[in-house]
Design a protein around this motif. Structure first.
Motif, PDB file in Angstrom:
ATOM      1  N   ALA A 154      53.780  -0.131  33.750  1.00 62.29           N
ATOM      2  CA  ALA A 154      54.099   1.074  34.797  1.00 62.29           C
ATOM      3  C   ALA A 154      55.473   0.981  35.167  1.00 62.29           C
ATOM      4  O   ALA A 154      55.980  -0.260  35.313  1.00 62.29           O
ATOM      5  CB  ALA A 154      53.007   0.817  35.968  1.00 62.29           C
ATOM      6  N   SER A 155      55.931   1.881  35.717  1.00 61.66           N
ATOM      7  CA  SER A 155      57.436   2.022  36.336  1.00 61.66           C
ATOM      8  C   SER A 155      57.349   2.270  37.911  1.00 61.66           C
ATOM      9  O   SER A 155      56.361   3.140  38.285  1.00 61.66           O
ATOM     10  CB  SER A 155      58.405   2.740  35.690  1.00 61.66           C
ATOM     11  N   LEU A 156      58.298   1.757  38.535  1.00 61.42           N
ATOM     12  CA  LEU A 156      58.400   2.246  40.020  1.00 61.42           C
ATOM     13  C   LEU A 156      58.799   3.649  40.082  1.00 61.42           C
ATOM     14  O   LEU A 156      59.687   4.353  39.405  1.00 61.42           O
ATOM     15  CB  LEU A 156      59.499   1.494  40.712  1.00 61.42           C
ATOM     16  N   HIS A 157      58.049   4.238  40.974  1.00 67.95           N
ATOM     17  CA  HIS A 157      57.897   5.684  41.327  1.00 67.95           C
ATOM     18  C   HIS A 157      59.163   5.861  42.239  1.00 67.95           C
ATOM     19  O   HIS A 157      58.893   5.517  43.273  1.00 67.95           O
ATOM     20  CB  HIS A 157      56.869   6.373  41.681  1.00 67.95           C
ATOM     21  N   ARG A 201      41.363  -0.779  31.277  1.00 68.11           N
ATOM     22  CA  ARG A 201      41.508  -0.287  30.001  1.00 68.11           C
ATOM     23  C   ARG A 201      41.282   1.325  30.274  1.00 68.11           C
ATOM     24  O   ARG A 201      41.551   2.182  29.281  1.00 68.11           O
ATOM     25  CB  ARG A 201      40.518  -0.517  28.825  1.00 68.11           C
ATOM     26  N   GLU A 202      40.729   1.671  31.316  1.00 70.79           N
ATOM     27  CA  GLU A 202      40.494   3.181  31.601  1.00 70.79           C
ATOM     28  C   GLU A 202      41.844   3.738  31.922  1.00 70.79           C
ATOM     29  O   GLU A 202      41.761   4.975  32.192  1.00 70.79           O
ATOM     30  CB  GLU A 202      39.311   3.322  32.578  1.00 70.79           C
ATOM     31  N   LEU A 203      42.707   3.074  32.433  1.00 74.00           N
ATOM     32  CA  LEU A 203      44.041   3.643  33.135  1.00 74.00           C
ATOM     33  C   LEU A 203      44.435   4.485  32.035  1.00 74.00           C
ATOM     34  O   LEU A 203      44.537   4.328  30.754  1.00 74.00           O
ATOM     35  CB  LEU A 203      44.888   2.502  33.578  1.00 74.00           C
ATOM     36  N   SER A 204      45.006   5.420  32.617  1.00 66.59           N
ATOM     37  CA  SER A 204      45.798   6.402  31.554  1.00 66.59           C
ATOM     38  C   SER A 204      47.327   6.836  32.217  1.00 66.59           C
ATOM     39  O   SER A 204      47.447   6.682  33.363  1.00 66.59           O
ATOM     40  CB  SER A 204      44.957   7.620  31.161  1.00 66.59           C
ATOM     41  N   THR A 205      48.197   7.210  31.572  1.00 69.46           N
ATOM     42  CA  THR A 205      49.319   7.799  31.770  1.00 69.46           C
ATOM     43  C   THR A 205      49.407   8.597  33.157  1.00 69.46           C
ATOM     44  O   THR A 205      48.682   9.618  33.362  1.00 69.46           O
ATOM     45  CB  THR A 205      50.077   8.638  30.807  1.00 69.46           C
ATOM     46  N   GLY A 206      50.180   8.144  34.164  1.00 73.49           N
ATOM     47  CA  GLY A 206      50.442   9.048  35.242  1.00 73.49           C
ATOM     48  C   GLY A 206      49.496   8.338  36.519  1.00 73.49           C
ATOM     49  O   GLY A 206      49.673   8.814  37.797  1.00 73.49           O
ATOM     50  N   ASP A 207      48.670   7.534  36.177  1.00 74.64           N
ATOM     51  CA  ASP A 207      47.732   6.785  37.167  1.00 74.64           C
ATOM     52  C   ASP A 207      48.668   5.879  38.275  1.00 74.64           C
ATOM     53  O   ASP A 207      49.506   5.324  37.606  1.00 74.64           O
ATOM     54  CB  ASP A 207      46.774   5.792  36.541  1.00 74.64           C
ATOM     55  N   ARG A 208      48.318   5.835  39.440  1.00 69.86           N
ATOM     56  CA  ARG A 208      49.045   5.158  40.433  1.00 69.86           C
ATOM     57  C   ARG A 208      48.838   3.614  40.856  1.00 69.86           C
ATOM     58  O   ARG A 208      47.525   3.556  40.916  1.00 69.86           O
ATOM     59  CB  ARG A 208      49.321   5.928  41.684  1.00 69.86           C
ATOM     60  N   VAL A 209      49.833   2.878  40.936  1.00 71.80           N
ATOM     61  CA  VAL A 209      49.356   1.568  41.184  1.00 71.80           C
ATOM     62  C   VAL A 209      50.184   1.280  42.514  1.00 71.80           C
ATOM     63  O   VAL A 209      51.406   1.341  42.333  1.00 71.80           O
ATOM     64  CB  VAL A 209      49.780   0.560  40.242  1.00 71.80           C
ATOM     65  N   LYS A 261      55.067   0.160  51.072  1.00 76.49           N
ATOM     66  CA  LYS A 261      53.950   0.371  50.062  1.00 76.49           C
ATOM     67  C   LYS A 261      54.983   0.711  48.628  1.00 76.49           C
ATOM     68  O   LYS A 261      55.921   1.696  48.949  1.00 76.49           O
ATOM     69  CB  LYS A 261      52.966   1.186  50.353  1.00 76.49           C
ATOM     70  N   LEU A 262      54.903   0.045  47.439  1.00 80.76           N
ATOM     71  CA  LEU A 262      55.581   0.409  46.495  1.00 80.76           C
ATOM     72  C   LEU A 262      54.539   1.190  45.354  1.00 80.76           C
ATOM     73  O   LEU A 262      53.638   0.764  45.255  1.00 80.76           O
ATOM     74  CB  LEU A 262      56.329  -0.573  45.889  1.00 80.76           C
ATOM     75  N   VAL A 263      55.254   2.649  45.046  1.00 81.75           N
ATOM     76  CA  VAL A 263      54.139   3.264  44.178  1.00 81.75           C
ATOM     77  C   VAL A 263      54.607   2.959  42.695  1.00 81.75           C
ATOM     78  O   VAL A 263      55.806   3.468  42.327  1.00 81.75           O
ATOM     79  CB  VAL A 263      54.003   4.623  44.445  1.00 81.75           C
ATOM     80  N   PHE A 264      53.906   2.417  41.714  1.00 82.66           N
ATOM     81  CA  PHE A 264      54.277   2.451  40.424  1.00 82.66           C
ATOM     82  C   PHE A 264      53.301   3.533  39.759  1.00 82.66           C
ATOM     83  O   PHE A 264      52.238   3.640  39.978  1.00 82.66           O
ATOM     84  CB  PHE A 264      53.705   0.891  39.904  1.00 82.66           C
ATOM     85  N   VAL A 265      54.015   4.029  38.622  1.00 81.59           N
ATOM     86  CA  VAL A 265      53.100   4.874  37.916  1.00 81.59           C
ATOM     87  C   VAL A 265      52.994   4.290  36.430  1.00 81.59           C
ATOM     88  O   VAL A 265      53.778   4.151  35.890  1.00 81.59           O
ATOM     89  CB  VAL A 265      53.964   6.326  37.779  1.00 81.59           C
ATOM     90  N   VAL A 266      51.595   4.387  35.945  1.00 86.93           N
ATOM     91  CA  VAL A 266      51.440   4.039  34.491  1.00 86.93           C
ATOM     92  C   VAL A 266      52.236   4.808  33.529  1.00 86.93           C
ATOM     93  O   VAL A 266      52.054   6.108  33.674  1.00 86.93           O
ATOM     94  CB  VAL A 266      49.824   3.770  34.387  1.00 86.93           C
ATOM     95  N   GLY A 267      52.765   4.203  32.596  1.00 85.62           N
ATOM     96  CA  GLY A 267      53.317   4.818  31.330  1.00 85.62           C
ATOM     97  C   GLY A 267      52.477   4.677  30.134  1.00 85.62           C
ATOM     98  O   GLY A 267      52.210   5.680  29.511  1.00 85.62           O
ATOM     99  N   ARG A 268      51.737   3.730  30.172  1.00 84.21           N
ATOM    100  CA  ARG A 268      50.947   3.522  28.729  1.00 84.21           C
ATOM    101  C   ARG A 268      50.121   2.278  28.955  1.00 84.21           C
ATOM    102  O   ARG A 268      50.458   1.414  29.687  1.00 84.21           O
ATOM    103  CB  ARG A 268      52.001   3.391  27.488  1.00 84.21           C
ATOM    104  N   VAL A 325      47.394  -5.226  46.418  1.00 88.66           N
ATOM    105  CA  VAL A 325      47.589  -3.937  45.296  1.00 88.66           C
ATOM    106  C   VAL A 325      46.148  -3.098  45.377  1.00 88.66           C
ATOM    107  O   VAL A 325      44.777  -3.528  45.714  1.00 88.66           O
ATOM    108  CB  VAL A 325      47.640  -4.519  43.857  1.00 88.66           C
ATOM    109  N   SER A 326      46.297  -1.809  45.024  1.00 84.19           N
ATOM    110  CA  SER A 326      45.164  -0.927  44.965  1.00 84.19           C
ATOM    111  C   SER A 326      45.661  -0.069  43.732  1.00 84.19           C
ATOM    112  O   SER A 326      46.826   0.358  43.535  1.00 84.19           O
ATOM    113  CB  SER A 326      45.018  -0.347  46.133  1.00 84.19           C
ATOM    114  N   ILE A 327      44.433   0.080  43.094  1.00 84.35           N
ATOM    115  CA  ILE A 327      44.895   1.161  41.963  1.00 84.35           C
ATOM    116  C   ILE A 327      43.542   2.256  42.046  1.00 84.35           C
ATOM    117  O   ILE A 327      42.445   1.933  41.543  1.00 84.35           O
ATOM    118  CB  ILE A 327      44.492   0.283  40.537  1.00 84.35           C
ATOM    119  N   PRO A 328      43.933   3.273  42.812  1.00 82.53           N
ATOM    120  CA  PRO A 328      42.786   4.354  43.144  1.00 82.53           C
ATOM    121  C   PRO A 328      41.912   4.763  42.028  1.00 82.53           C
ATOM    122  O   PRO A 328      40.848   4.963  41.996  1.00 82.53           O
ATOM    123  CB  PRO A 328      43.460   5.454  43.904  1.00 82.53           C
TER     124      PRO A 328
END
Lengths: 411, 203
Positions: free
Chosen positions: B198-201, B127-135, B144-151, B63-66
């Motif tokens: 997060a949800s799958l993009h 805790r610093e993640l915010s809406t729209g960040d990619r996982v 590679k599966l891209v998930f997008v943080v919702g909340r 996993v990577s969370i830039p």
């Protein structure tokens, strides 16, 4: 009382429109909602069911129209009945005046799709262009209507954008269908249906946040689960019926519709796997695939006038009903009781058999009214199934939080 | 793997048994093409067999969370006998392997520590993640599966939102979970959990 109001009232224990309090919002006069028993969840699910059905029936009518098939009038009438259902939902929230305005706008946009289809069938580019222009104006008009109705919660431009997808999907699927690209048409049908669920959820959220009297929330994991199952099961019923009708009539789009039905089966299997694990998902899929095959076998028997083949298929469906009901009961540890599932499946089997039988006999009106029942029935099934799954999962989910810190940065 | 065996003995027995309109401005909706009838062609219908092989998602391997500079291989954890979540080792990013795999419908989860006894650990900045960040989750085979943080939510461990986190979903979702809030010295434990949803993009 219409089916739509009936559904809301049934679900909510007797709500009726009783108030005359009004607020002028410019485009639409809002009627303050006094239906305290109508939950936000029921509003969302009802709008999803009705808007989803709108997309499916519009597509079916456009295809029948472009090909000049005999069942066009019945398909169009079914679409008209769906419009009346939607109108009753709008009436329940916003009153008579808004319902009337909605009905006119909605009916007109269906007419524009019909005009596009007619132009396509006749190779009349000018008619197609005119219809697209009218649909463009409709997007603006309907956007203004909803912006007024929701006190600006839904903006005209946001609604117009949502509708652009709807228009693009319905137009591109009929273009593909007319060009003989049935697979693309079937794939877009699934997208168009799914898009209506986003639209319905957004509309329900806007209504609930601007109108009093809707208890609960339109969002939440349990509501989402019920919504997802309703979407998948409703789509299953519709695609199965389309495949059976196409099959019994020997239409060229059978393989494409059956392919879309397979995609739906895969999605349902994935959803079931997330509840009952991978083995449970595999077992579900095997039984589910069998019951679809039995419907297709019945369809072949019907097309060939082979009564013995029809009876054999019905016998297999009866066995499936028992087996599947027992499967869900066992897998859910009794939270989805076999008698409930068996009863629900009996209706499903009866409805799908009846609609293809009447379709084959040329009684298209009965075929489509039975189809309407079959589609609606799936949403009741989804409600029961999701409630059983939530109860079952109560004993299956991980408990409590997780200890993922030693305090080195806090001590 | 545990997630492949959620249904137990009664179910296996059952499996064995089962092997066997309106108008436009000029009201022209009655204007439609003439009726045609298709000729019967039952070959495709007769040879149809519904799909029977479920698609399965390869297991996740990294996993990577830039946005919070996290990347690394995934280990696996499961459930303790009391159905509480097994705790990963310090320094590990761990997939909860008794739940969904990332990319499958349902809530997949990745756990990691916020800190060790001496300093920050893998999910210190969750805790610093915010809406729209990619996982980005890499699965076996390299996809590679891209998930997008919702909340991102913070909840007391005593009131962990079990249904919100674990109830099945029809779409692929991902939860990233660690500790947060105040550290309770008497219990040697953080009071809260931080959960990123997060949800799958879909492209």
């Amino acid at each position: 009382m219409s089916a739509a109001v009936g559904l809301l009232v049934t679900a909510c224990g007797g709500a009726t429109v009783a108030t005359t309090t009004t607020t002028d919002t410019g485009h639409v006069t809002n009627v303050a909602n006094s239906q305290t028993q109508v939950t936000a969840e029921e509003l969302r699910i009802t709008l999803e069911q009705q808007l989803g059905q709108h997309a499916l029936l519009a597509i079916e009518a456009m295809r029948a129209g472009v090909d000049g098939q005999e069942h066009y009038d019945a398909a169009a009438a079914a679409l008209g009945k769906n419009t009346e259902d939607l109108t009753e939902s709008i009436r329940l929230v916003y009153g008579d005046e808004a319902a009337s305005k909605f009905n006119t706008l909605w009916t007109n946009h269906i007419g524009f799709f019909v005009d596009y289809t007619t132009g396509l069938a006749k190779g009349d580019k000018a008619k197609q262009q005119k219809a697209l222009k009218q649909l463009d104006q409709y997007r603006q008009d309907f956007g203004a209507f909803l912006e007024g109705a929701t006190n600006g919660k839904l903006t005209q431009s946001a609604v117009a954008e949502l509708l652009q997808h709807h228009v693009d999907q319905l137009v591109s699927q009929i273009d593909a269908y007319h060009a003989g690209d049935y697979q693309r048409a079937a794939a877009i049908e699934r997208e168009a249906y799914a898009h209506m669920f986003e639209t319905a959820q957004g509309l329900a959220s806007a209504i609930v946040s601007t109108q009093d009297g809707f208890a609960g929330s339109v969002e939440g994991q349990a509501v989402d689960l019920r919504s997802s199952l309703g979407q998948l099961l409703g789509e299953h019923a519709q695609l199965a019926m389309e495949a059976m009708r196409s099959g019994v009539a020997g239409e060229k789009d059978f393989n494409a519709i059956a392919g879309a039905l397979n995609d739906n089966t895969e999605d349902l299997t994935a959803a079931m796997s997330s509840v009952f694990g991978e083995e449970g998902g595999q077992a579900f899929m095997k039984m589910w695939a069998n019951h679809i095959d039995f419907f297709v076998q019945y369809t072949v028997g019907l097309a060939e006038g082979d009564k013995a083949a029809q009876d054999a298929a019905l016998k297999r469906l009866e066995q499936y009903r028992q087996d599947f009901a027992q499967f869900l009961d066992t897998a859910s540890q009794g939270n989805i009781p076999s008698e409930v599932v068996a009863e629900s499946l009996q209706s499903h089997v009866n409805q799908l058999v009846e609609q293809v039988k009447t379709f084959h006999a040329g009684d298209y009106q009965t075929a489509f009214s039975t189809g309407d029942e079959a589609y609606s029935h799936m949403y009741h099934t989804a409600e029961a199934l999701s409630a059983g799954i939530v109860a079952f999962m109560g004993g299956e989910m991980p408990s409590g939080g997780v200890e993922t810190g030693a305090g080195g940065t806090a001590k | 793997m545990a997630r492949r065996h959620r249904i137990l003995a009664p179910f296996v027995g059952l499996l064995l048994l089962l092997t066997a309109c309106g108008g436009d401005d000029d009201q022209s909706t009655t204007d439609r093409p003439g009726t045609t009838t298709a000729g019967p062609s039952l070959g495709a219908v007769k040879s149809y067999r519904s799909v029977r092989v479920p698609e399965s998602m390869p297991e996740p391997v990294a996993v990577s969370i830039p946005a919070i500079d996290v990347r690394g291989p995934l280990t696996e954890t499961g459930l303790n006998d009391d159905r509480s979540l097994e705790v990963p080792e310090f320094g590990e990013l761990s997939w909860f392997a008794e739940g969904a795999a990332p990319g499958e419908p349902g809530p997949a989860a990745i756990l990691g520590h916020v800190d060790t006894e001496s300093g920050p650990d893998v999910f210190y900045r969750l805790r610093e993640l915010s809406t729209g960040d990619r996982v980005i989750v890499t699965v076996k085979g390299g996809e590679k599966l891209v998930f997008v943080v919702g909340r991102v939510e913070q909840h007391a461990k005593t009131r962990f939102p079990i249904e919100k986190v674990w109830l099945p979903t029809a779409e692929p979702e991902l939860r990233l979970i660690t500790c947060g809030g105040e550290f309770d010295q008497s219990r040697d434990s953080y009071r809260d959990n931080i959960i990123a949803f997060a949800s799958l993009h879909e492209e």
